[in-house]
Design an enzyme around this catalytic site. Sequence first.
Site, PDB file in Angstrom:
ATOM      1  N   PHE A 118      81.815  57.811  25.042  1.00 32.85           N
ATOM      2  CA  PHE A 118      82.286  56.126  25.281  1.00 32.85           C
ATOM      3  C   PHE A 118      82.292  55.585  25.547  1.00 32.85           C
ATOM      4  CE2 PHE A 118      82.450  52.136  22.233  1.00 32.85           C
ATOM      5  CZ  PHE A 118      80.977  52.217  22.543  1.00 32.85           C
ATOM      6  N   ASP A 189      89.031  61.721  19.938  1.00 32.97           N
ATOM      7  CA  ASP A 189      87.378  61.168  18.958  1.00 32.97           C
ATOM      8  C   ASP A 189      87.037  61.308  18.009  1.00 32.97           C
ATOM      9  OD1 ASP A 189      86.555  58.238  18.513  1.00 32.97           O
ATOM     10  OD2 ASP A 189      86.948  57.276  20.294  1.00 32.97           O
ATOM     11  N   TYR A 214      83.595  52.482  10.293  1.00 35.01           N
ATOM     12  CA  TYR A 214      81.974  52.038  10.013  1.00 35.01           C
ATOM     13  C   TYR A 214      80.681  52.853  10.057  1.00 35.01           C
ATOM     14  CZ  TYR A 214      83.089  50.783  15.006  1.00 35.01           C
ATOM     15  OH  TYR A 214      83.346  50.901  15.740  1.00 35.01           O
ATOM     16  N   LYS A 215      81.229  53.801  10.404  1.00 36.51           N
ATOM     17  CA  LYS A 215      80.120  54.712  11.236  1.00 36.51           C
ATOM     18  C   LYS A 215      79.822  55.136   9.592  1.00 36.51           C
ATOM     19  CE  LYS A 215      80.994  54.290  15.896  1.00 36.51           C
ATOM     20  NZ  LYS A 215      81.231  54.892  17.092  1.00 36.51           N
ATOM     21  N   ARG A 361      68.046  57.119  19.240  1.00 36.84           N
ATOM     22  CA  ARG A 361      69.159  58.095  18.635  1.00 36.84           C
ATOM     23  C   ARG A 361      68.639  57.696  17.018  1.00 36.84           C
ATOM     24  NH1 ARG A 361      75.564  56.181  19.009  1.00 36.84           N
ATOM     25  NH2 ARG A 361      74.836  54.398  18.120  1.00 36.84           N
TER      26      ARG A 361
HETATM   27  C1  PLP Z   1      82.222  53.677  18.391  1.00 37.25           C
HETATM   28  C2  PLP Z   1      83.331  53.907  18.853  1.00 37.25           C
HETATM   29  C3  PLP Z   1      84.113  53.127  19.097  1.00 37.25           C
HETATM   30  C4  PLP Z   1      83.636  51.286  18.853  1.00 37.25           C
HETATM   31  O1  PLP Z   1      85.114  50.902  19.520  1.00 37.25           O
HETATM   32  P1  PLP Z   1      85.391  49.949  18.202  1.00 37.25           P
HETATM   33  O2  PLP Z   1      86.909  49.580  19.131  1.00 37.25           O
HETATM   34  O3  PLP Z   1      85.814  49.990  16.767  1.00 37.25           O
HETATM   35  O4  PLP Z   1      84.654  48.394  18.749  1.00 37.25           O
HETATM   36  C5  PLP Z   1      85.011  53.790  20.431  1.00 37.25           C
HETATM   37  N1  PLP Z   1      84.950  55.089  20.901  1.00 37.25           N
HETATM   38  C6  PLP Z   1      83.651  55.892  20.298  1.00 37.25           C
HETATM   39  C7  PLP Z   1      83.859  57.156  21.044  1.00 37.25           C
HETATM   40  C8  PLP Z   1      82.906  55.631  19.060  1.00 37.25           C
HETATM   41  O5  PLP Z   1      81.317  55.867  19.312  1.00 37.25           O
END
Ligand code: PLP
Length: 402
Positions: A118, A189, A214-215, A361
């Site tokens: 990400f 992660d 939050y996911k 998705r």
């Molecule tokens: C959703 C996601 C994030 C989001 O980071 P935030 O700081 O919560 O906005 C970061 N890394 C990955 C791999 C994600 O899927």
Amino acid sequence: MTKSKLRVYDDTRAMFHLPDGVIYLDGNSLGALPLGVAERVSRVITTEWGDALIRAWNTAGWYAQPRHVGDRIARLIGAEAGSVMVGDTLSLKVYQALAAALDMSASRKVVLSDTGNFPTDLYMAEGLIATLGRGHQLRLVAPEEIEAALSEEIAVLYITEVDYRTGRRHDMAKLTAKAHALGIVTVWDLAHSAGALPVDLAGSGADFAAGCTYKYINAGPGAPAFLYVAPRHADSARAALSGWMGHAKPFAFELAYVAAGGIERMRVGTPPVLAMAALEASLDIWDRVDIAEVRARSLALGDLLIAEVGRRCPSLELVTPRAHERRGSQVSFAFDGGYAAMQALIARGVIGDFRAPDIMRFGITPLYIGGSEVMRAAEIIEEVIAGEVWRRPEYQVVNAVT
Ligand SMILES: *Cc1c(COP(=O)(O)O)cnc(C)c1O
């Protein structure tokens, strides 16, 4: 007191608010609202904040909350008690983890990640490398090449277990073992793993991990993140974000920083108490479900979506691996008109999302999605794709958040 077990979907579906006419396949981005959240947050606002005021840091346990909630998350990710701290956002938690990991391997200069990671994880690494100014390099390879790219040159393996676009899953145990054999520190992660599938941090020997709530964990927009530090590193890992709440004696107000023992040092500043209350209400459900059952259902529902969409819409190209052990809890298709097609689906109540350049998705969240919803979604996807509904001009307008 042991709480009674909940059957996934049969008992849990009614514990979520879902609007009529919506089939929600985006719980991988923002989980649905557990019904217990409103009551819990409102109680914290009125009786704790409202009546107890500043006293609530002690009387309502606000101060200890990030650690206690961390222990509840630990159960979901196979982590040891006392090894998970909650707070901040995932971007900050991966920064902290990577900083501590780089500190542990001072003589090596390469951070290895993959092109499926990400972007924020990669951006935070770039920022950290620039701040350190010690000549580190962020090396990106294709996800399939990660294993072959491990070598004694690498300081830190820094990857996301489940790819946010394709849903492809790395083999955490195998990569961690190979990394360790080469003296590489690992940072995982878990954004698309926590609450989606069983994770075994302790068993796989991972050094650091971080994730968001939050996911799949359903704690609401802006809910805090979590950071895992393996107990063997907890008293020596350097907390790059050395805030007062991670100090050994925050209320001594000393002028110099001294890190707290263990995971406490990974706290930064004042925790988001209201957001944490929503997280606690969502964990009231997770405490009572078996993540293995969630996983079994997720795979079955994913298989169903793959089969039904594959049969009805040959123009959608499946980009998620079919093999169960190689995928997370989402199903993604590549399609040139993917953005417009997703808009047309959302207009018909099937909410998934789109990731550039061409990925549609669909998140599978078995706590509140079952076989009948997946079948109905497949029918609507067929209408939109086979009927070329997505070509209508109103679906071509691009919103700020996709
Ligand atoms: C959703 C996601 C994030 C989001 O980071 P935030 O700081 O919560 O906005 C970061 N890394 C990955 C791999 C994600 O899927």
